[in-house]
Write an enzyme that holds these catalytic residues in place. Structure first.
Site, short mmCIF file in Angstrom:
data_model
loop_
_atom_site.label_atom_id
_atom_site.label_comp_id
_atom_site.label_asym_id
_atom_site.label_seq_id
_atom_site.Cartn_x
_atom_site.Cartn_y
_atom_site.Cartn_z
N ASN A 71 0.87 -1.18 0.00
CA ASN A 71 0.00 0.00 0.00
C ASN A 71 0.91 1.22 0.00
O ASN A 71 1.61 1.48 0.99
CB ASN A 71 -0.89 -0.01 1.24
CG ASN A 71 -1.76 1.22 1.33
OD1 ASN A 71 -1.76 2.07 0.44
ND2 ASN A 71 -2.51 1.34 2.42
N VAL A 72 0.90 1.98 -1.09
CA VAL A 72 1.83 3.12 -1.19
C VAL A 72 1.48 4.24 -0.21
O VAL A 72 2.26 5.16 -0.03
CB VAL A 72 1.92 3.69 -2.64
CG1 VAL A 72 2.31 2.62 -3.63
CG2 VAL A 72 0.64 4.39 -3.05
N SER A 149 1.08 13.12 -15.58
CA SER A 149 -0.15 13.08 -16.38
C SER A 149 -0.28 14.37 -17.18
O SER A 149 0.16 15.44 -16.72
CB SER A 149 -1.37 12.93 -15.47
OG SER A 149 -2.56 13.00 -16.21
N TYR A 162 -7.04 15.33 -8.67
CA TYR A 162 -6.11 14.49 -9.44
C TYR A 162 -5.08 15.37 -10.17
O TYR A 162 -3.87 15.10 -10.09
CB TYR A 162 -6.90 13.64 -10.44
CG TYR A 162 -6.03 12.90 -11.44
CD1 TYR A 162 -5.41 11.70 -11.09
CD2 TYR A 162 -5.80 13.42 -12.72
CE1 TYR A 162 -4.59 11.04 -11.99
CE2 TYR A 162 -4.98 12.76 -13.62
CZ TYR A 162 -4.38 11.57 -13.25
OH TYR A 162 -3.56 10.93 -14.14
N ILE A 194 -5.05 7.46 -22.68
CA ILE A 194 -4.63 6.08 -22.95
C ILE A 194 -5.88 5.21 -22.91
O ILE A 194 -6.55 5.13 -21.86
CB ILE A 194 -3.60 5.59 -21.90
CG1 ILE A 194 -2.46 6.60 -21.74
CG2 ILE A 194 -3.06 4.21 -22.28
CD1 ILE A 194 -1.73 6.98 -23.01
N1 LIG Z 1 -4.79 5.63 -17.95
C1 LIG Z 1 -4.57 6.85 -18.42
O1 LIG Z 1 -5.16 7.27 -19.42
C2 LIG Z 1 -3.56 7.75 -17.75
C3 LIG Z 1 -3.47 9.08 -18.16
C4 LIG Z 1 -2.56 9.92 -17.51
C5 LIG Z 1 -1.74 9.42 -16.51
N2 LIG Z 1 -1.86 8.12 -16.14
C6 LIG Z 1 -0.99 7.64 -15.06
O2 LIG Z 1 -0.28 6.48 -15.48
C7 LIG Z 1 -0.16 5.55 -14.41
C8 LIG Z 1 -0.80 4.22 -14.79
O3 LIG Z 1 -2.13 4.45 -15.24
P1 LIG Z 1 -3.26 3.30 -15.11
O4 LIG Z 1 -4.49 3.85 -15.70
O5 LIG Z 1 -2.69 2.02 -15.60
O6 LIG Z 1 -3.37 3.26 -13.51
P2 LIG Z 1 -4.50 2.58 -12.61
O7 LIG Z 1 -4.95 1.34 -13.25
O8 LIG Z 1 -5.54 3.58 -12.24
O9 LIG Z 1 -3.66 2.29 -11.28
C9 LIG Z 1 -2.46 1.55 -11.32
C10 LIG Z 1 -2.35 0.72 -10.08
O10 LIG Z 1 -2.17 1.54 -8.94
C11 LIG Z 1 -2.37 0.69 -7.84
N3 LIG Z 1 -2.75 1.44 -6.64
C12 LIG Z 1 -3.76 2.32 -6.45
N4 LIG Z 1 -3.77 2.73 -5.16
C13 LIG Z 1 -2.76 2.09 -4.53
C14 LIG Z 1 -2.25 2.08 -3.20
N5 LIG Z 1 -2.80 2.83 -2.21
N6 LIG Z 1 -1.19 1.30 -2.93
C15 LIG Z 1 -0.63 0.53 -3.87
N7 LIG Z 1 -1.05 0.49 -5.15
C16 LIG Z 1 -2.11 1.26 -5.45
C17 LIG Z 1 -3.48 -0.30 -8.24
O11 LIG Z 1 -3.03 -1.60 -7.84
P3 LIG Z 1 -4.05 -2.82 -7.61
O12 LIG Z 1 -4.83 -2.95 -8.89
O13 LIG Z 1 -3.17 -3.97 -7.32
O14 LIG Z 1 -4.93 -2.42 -6.47
C18 LIG Z 1 -3.57 -0.12 -9.75
O15 LIG Z 1 -3.55 -1.33 -10.44
C19 LIG Z 1 -0.83 6.21 -13.20
O16 LIG Z 1 0.14 6.90 -12.45
C20 LIG Z 1 -1.78 7.20 -13.84
O17 LIG Z 1 -2.11 8.30 -13.01
C21 LIG Z 1 -2.74 7.27 -16.73
#
Ligand SMILES: NC(=O)c1ccc[n+]([C@@H]2O[C@H](COP(=O)([O-])OP(=O)(O)OC[C@H]3O[C@@H](n4cnc5c(N)ncnc54)[C@H](OP(=O)(O)O)[C@@H]3O)[C@@H](O)[C@H]2O)c1
Length: 249
Positions: A71-72, A149, A162, A194
């Site tokens: 847990n971060v 982001s 956010y 994404i």
């Molecule tokens: N998706 C997009 O379009 C987008 C756009 C801009 C920026 N980003 C950034 O890119 C990165 C990856 O995006 P994503 O959409 O793949 O992310 P995501 O699925 O929303 O989250 C990634 C992982 O973070 C973990 N997480 C959340 N809270 C946590 C906590 N308290 N402790 C430990 N782990 C925790 C979760 O793990 P578990 O599943 O194991 O719980 C989740 O699988 C993120 O930093 C996001 O903000 C994404």
């Protein structure tokens, strides 16, 4: 030059740690790092089953994989994750601060709990991981890559907490770059839109029309940028690289 050839084995003998690496973008990053030769530790919180699959995929690439629950938002849990990674793989060269949460909320309706949860996860989490990892990264002249982001560069009215948390990650990246040099380079990747849905939503279609490259990004697009910062013999630190097809222009 063929991209795969250029990066193949460039991380051989290195150890990488990807937070939230069980699925989605984190998984793509973990596999890209393993594909370039690194042994990879991923952390997960709720996605235990996906973590097992991702470790399996890392090992199919011929690298050592390791999954840890973390847990971060907990200092103790972050400490344990870094120590276990070093115990398992003997060193730490690359830290990717990927774990985060995202939600929509009207700015005047955001509760204290929502605000704190976003900042504790998205901003304080990378700080805690970097603080724990830095002695190990200094020893290996390693790298930190933070996930920022496009929302940290451009205001989105219905994601105020956010966007603020990711803008803080961008500034934290620059502060880390100054504080952790000369041994450790620190950069951030700022993804745009994404698309990981099975079918494009109406909002996704709208975003594509606004994007100069006329498509949404993929997890692999983001992983390629992370791999660049992780593997290049680079004189670059403290930079925020948007990977958004030009959406932010
Ligand atoms: N998706 C997009 O379009 C987008 C756009 C801009 C920026 N980003 C950034 O890119 C990165 C990856 O995006 P994503 O959409 O793949 O992310 P995501 O699925 O929303 O989250 C990634 C992982 O973070 C973990 N997480 C959340 N809270 C946590 C906590 N308290 N402790 C430990 N782990 C925790 C979760 O793990 P578990 O599943 O194991 O719980 C989740 O699988 C993120 O930093 C996001 O903000 C994404």
């Amino acid at each position: 030059m063929n991209y795969e050839l250029r990066t193949a084995n460039s991380l051989l003998g290195k150890s990488a740690l990807v937070t939230g690496g069980a699925k989605r973008i984190g998984r793509a990053i973990a596999l890209a790092l393993a594909g370039a030769g690194a042994d990879v530790t991923i952390t997960f919180r709720g996605s235990g089953d996906e973590a097992v699959e991702t470790v399996d995929a890392i090992e199919q690439l011929g690298r050592r994989g390791f999954a840890l629950e973390c847990n971060v938002r907990s200092q103790q849990s972050v400490r344990h994750a870094v120590a276990s990674t070093v115990a398992e793989h003997g060193r730490l060269d690359i830290l990717v601060n990927n774990a985060a949460i995202f939600e929509s909320a009207d700015l005047d309706q955001i509760t204290l709990e929502q605000w704190d949860a976003i900042f504790e996860t998205n901003t304080r989490g990378p700080f805690l991981f970097a603080r724990e990892a830095i002695p190990h990264l200094r020893a290996t002249r390693g790298r930190i890559i933070n996930m920022g982001s496009l929302g940290g560069l451009h205001p989105w009215a219905d994601h105020g907490h956010y966007c603020s948390s990711k803008a803080a990650v961008h500034m934290l990246t620059k502060c880390m770059a100054k504080a952790f040099g000369p041994e450790v380079a620190v950069n951030a990747v700022a993804p745009g839109w994404i698309d990981m849905d099975a079918e494009p939503t109406e909002q996704t279609r709208r975003m594509v029309t606004k994007t100069p490259l006329r498509r949404t990004g993929t997890p692999q697009d983001i992983a390629a940028a992370v791999l660049y910062f992780a593997s290049s013999a680079s004189f670059i630190t403290g930079q925020i690289m948007p990977v958004d097809g030009g959406l932010g222009l």
